[in-house]
Write an enzyme that holds these catalytic residues in place. Structure first.
Site, PDB file in Angstrom:
ATOM      1  N   ASP A 155       0.832  -1.199   0.000  1.00  0.00           N
ATOM      2  CA  ASP A 155       0.000   0.000   0.000  1.00  0.00           C
ATOM      3  C   ASP A 155       0.870   1.254   0.000  1.00  0.00           C
ATOM      4  OD1 ASP A 155      -2.500   1.563   0.417  1.00  0.00           O
ATOM      5  OD2 ASP A 155      -1.629   1.930   2.383  1.00  0.00           O
ATOM      6  N   GLU A 193      -2.056  -5.252  -3.611  1.00  0.00           N
ATOM      7  CA  GLU A 193      -1.122  -4.487  -2.791  1.00  0.00           C
ATOM      8  C   GLU A 193      -0.026  -5.387  -2.226  1.00  0.00           C
ATOM      9  OE1 GLU A 193      -3.902  -0.846  -1.105  1.00  0.00           O
ATOM     10  OE2 GLU A 193      -3.784  -2.709   0.045  1.00  0.00           O
TER      11      GLU A 193
END
Length: 253
Positions: free
Chosen positions: A70, A136
């Protein structure tokens, strides 16, 4: 020496590592140097990867790699937006970055690339973010395996192939923001409350309800509060934009 170098899978999720090597190449265009972080990135917490560390069996999932990925994705996308729109202000750039890395966008991108078919999870899990979380986590794995500049090159290629930034500029997929704008324009008080927490196979699920002028509106449930708020906002907006005067909870205004 990191923990990933100590891992020895007890029950592999794929028929062979060779299949996963090929899958990563098919999706991203390169072969991993170390396959283990990619394996871990594809294990949802409902189906942890069983490994042996110093003769102790433990289960690991992709949450730590998701956290790392992320941050990596956010930094790369910020760089892309900064360079693509040299005269736009901070607010615009933040909104553009959010449009690209939103959970719904990452879910769609993950499905488009075929990542969803690789994720290991219990089939009755009702998470709306498994695919995006895995995307992610895979970039966390790419960063560990290949470094930041390589990760940047891969993600830029994916974004160039799958996004039209100028078309995205005109879209507004932030349902919470849209509902707030509607509320302010029409002088209504908007609020969100977590009204329940449930458990799906020991995984916490938040239930959020929208309130307009204190009146209960639609609900949304997800594995994080922000996601539940977006779902509840979308459902409420659908009622408002359709001109429906009543919901199950009474009139809108």
């Amino acid at each position: 020496m990191g923990i990933l170098s100590l891992l020895r899978p007890l029950s592999p999720s794929w028929t062979s590592d060779k299949e996963l090597y090929r899958a990563i190449y098919s999706i991203f265009g390169f072969y991993p140097s170390n396959i283990m972080p990619y394996k871990l990135a594809l294990h949802h917490k409902s189906a942890p990867l069983e490994i042996s560390v110093k003769q102790h069996n433990i289960g690991l999932n992709n949450e730590r790699l998701e956290f790392l990925g992320d941050a990596i994705i956010g930094a790369i996308v910020a760089d892309i937006v900064f360079k693509s729109f040299p005269y736009k202000n901070e607010g615009f750039m933040s909104e553009m970055r959010s449009k690209i890395v939103s959970r719904s966008q990452l879910n769609k991108l993950s499905i488009h690339l075929g990542i969803d078919k690789l994720v290991q999870h219990q089939h009755d899990i009702r998470s709306k973010s498994i695919e995006g979380d895995a995307f992610e986590a895979l970039f966390g794995a790419i960063y560990i395996d290949k470094g930041f500049e390589f990760s940047k090159k891969v993600l830029k290629r994916i974004i160039n192939l799958n996004f039209d930034l100028h078309e995205l500029e005109s879209q507004n997929n932030n349902f919470k923001s849209q509902l707030l704008e509607w509320s302010q324009k029409n002088k209504h008080e908007l609020d969100y409350k977590v009204i329940d927490t449930q458990y799906d196979k020991k995984i916490k699920v938040y239930v959020v309800r929208v309130f307009i002028d204190g009146k209960p509106m639609e609900t949304g449930s997800d594995y994080n509060i922000k996601g539940a708020e977006q779902i509840a906002s979308q459902k409420t907006l659908e009622i408002i934009t359709k001109g429906t005067e009543n919901t199950d909870n009474g009139p809108i205004v």
